[in-house]
Design an enzyme around this catalytic site. Structure first.
Site, PDB file in Angstrom:
ATOM      1  N   SER A 124       0.831  -1.200   0.000  1.00 11.38           N
ATOM      2  CA  SER A 124       0.000   0.000   0.000  1.00 11.38           C
ATOM      3  C   SER A 124       0.869   1.255   0.000  1.00 11.38           C
ATOM      4  CB  SER A 124      -0.963  -0.047   1.186  1.00 11.38           C
ATOM      5  OG  SER A 124      -2.006   0.886   1.030  1.00 11.38           O
TER       6      SER A 124
ATOM      7  N   ASP B 103      -5.225  -3.631  -2.515  1.00 15.67           N
ATOM      8  CA  ASP B 103      -4.263  -3.288  -1.469  1.00 15.67           C
ATOM      9  C   ASP B 103      -3.477  -4.507  -0.969  1.00 15.67           C
ATOM     10  OD1 ASP B 103      -3.195  -2.517   1.182  1.00 15.67           O
ATOM     11  OD2 ASP B 103      -4.373  -0.700   0.855  1.00 15.67           O
TER      12      ASP B 103
END
Length: 320
Positions: free
Chosen positions: A38, A152
């Protein structure tokens, strides 16, 4: 000393990674490998490409209004925010760079939503690898890459230590963005955004449409549902506790749906990170408290970078 660096996920708290890297480089450490999930993938990729200082200057210039324009809200995408405007700015800073051309090994960790497993992105365009890893579930639209629907990296691997096992380094450092809240808040955030905040965000989007079209969009059931949900979720008092109950004990805080989702993700990622650290223990763990800033407060770069640098300095001093 040669350092292998694992940078964890955590939204805007990931600005702290910049402060950690600044402290390491100022002390003369040589970062020879980076893996990130991320925001960790974003910061790690920019560092590997030699563009982190330029990005930090750009991020430090962002106001809350500028962030609203970059978030690019959507009613039809499988995520409330598309994030493409943010990525366009990152691409302008990065240029046309592939992971293979970077001077140090780099791994961006994403999650294959169809196969249900972590994916290590170690080849191909750097901006694609970053875009896939930052797609926070329900917030940013997933990214399609090489026939896979990617989101993510923090979903399954919020602190990617395993990709560093092949890096020839003297010391492995992990930076977690899920640290426990200290007794004293490091920095008080600005008041929480309200319905007015949402109104500005939607106006920035609908300004691109003609008045009649914008009105139809805003009057649609989907738009009203989104506005209603986020108005209650992002209200100023959403996480402010009620006065003391009759028993004299503090009442539980009122949490909107967005705050509940955000905290659920934080709790899950913290648990996953603990399992990772038990399996792949680093030589040094630097923990950024969860209350350093909220996940979407991307206008607070300078103070969060400073927090990261201060905590890195303390950890390195303790290491000796």
């Amino acid at each position: 000393m040669r350092i292998a660096l694992a940078l964890g996920s955590g939204g805007a708290r990931g600005y702290a990674h910049i402060g950690v890297i600044n402290e390491l480089t100022e002390r003369g450490y040589d970062i020879v490998g980076v893996a990130g999930s991320s925001m960790g993938a974003l910061v790690g990729g920019l560092h590997a490409a030699g563009k982190l200082d330029e990005f930090a200057q750009w991020a430090g210039s962002l106001t809350q209004r500028a962030v609203l324009r970059l978030l690019d809200p959507s009613l039809t995408s499988p995520g409330v925010l598309r994030a493409e405007k943010i990525l366009d700015a990152v691409r302008d800073i990065l240029g046309d760079v592939t992971i293979e051309s970077l001077p140090i090994p780099y791994t961006s960790v994403a999650t294959d939503l169809i196969a249900g497993k972590s994916v290590w992105l170690q080849r191909g365009p750097l901006d694609d690898a970053i875009r896939a890893s930052i797609a926070i579930p329900g917030i940013f639209t997933p990214h399609v890459l090489d026939g896979r629907l990617l989101a993510d990296g923090g979903i399954l691997d919020p602190l990617p230590m395993a990709p560093l096992s092949a890096v020839n380094a003297d010391l492995t450092i992990a930076v977690s963005l899920s640290g426990g809240d200290p007794a004293v808040r490091l920095s008080e955030p600005e008041p929480r955004v309200t319905t007015e905040w949402l109104g500005r965000m939607w106006r920035s989007t609908t300004a691109l449409l003609d008045t009649a079209t914008a009105q139809r969009v805003m009057d649609s059931p989907a738009a009203k549902s989104v506005l209603s949900r986020f108005s209650s979720s992002l209200d100023d008092a959403a996480d402010v506790p009620e006065p003391l109950s009759d028993s004299g004990l503090p009442a539980l805080p009122r949490l909107g749906s967005f705050e509940i989702m955000n905290r659920t993700i934080d709790i899950a990622q913290s648990a996953l990170a603990r399992h990772t650290l038990a399996t792949y223990p680093p030589d040094l763990l630097i923990e950024i408290p969860r209350n350093a800033c909220r996940s979407l407060e991307y206008h607070r770069a300078e103070e969060v970078i400073e927090i990261g640098q201060e905590l890195a300095a303390a950890a390195l001093d303790a290491l000796g």
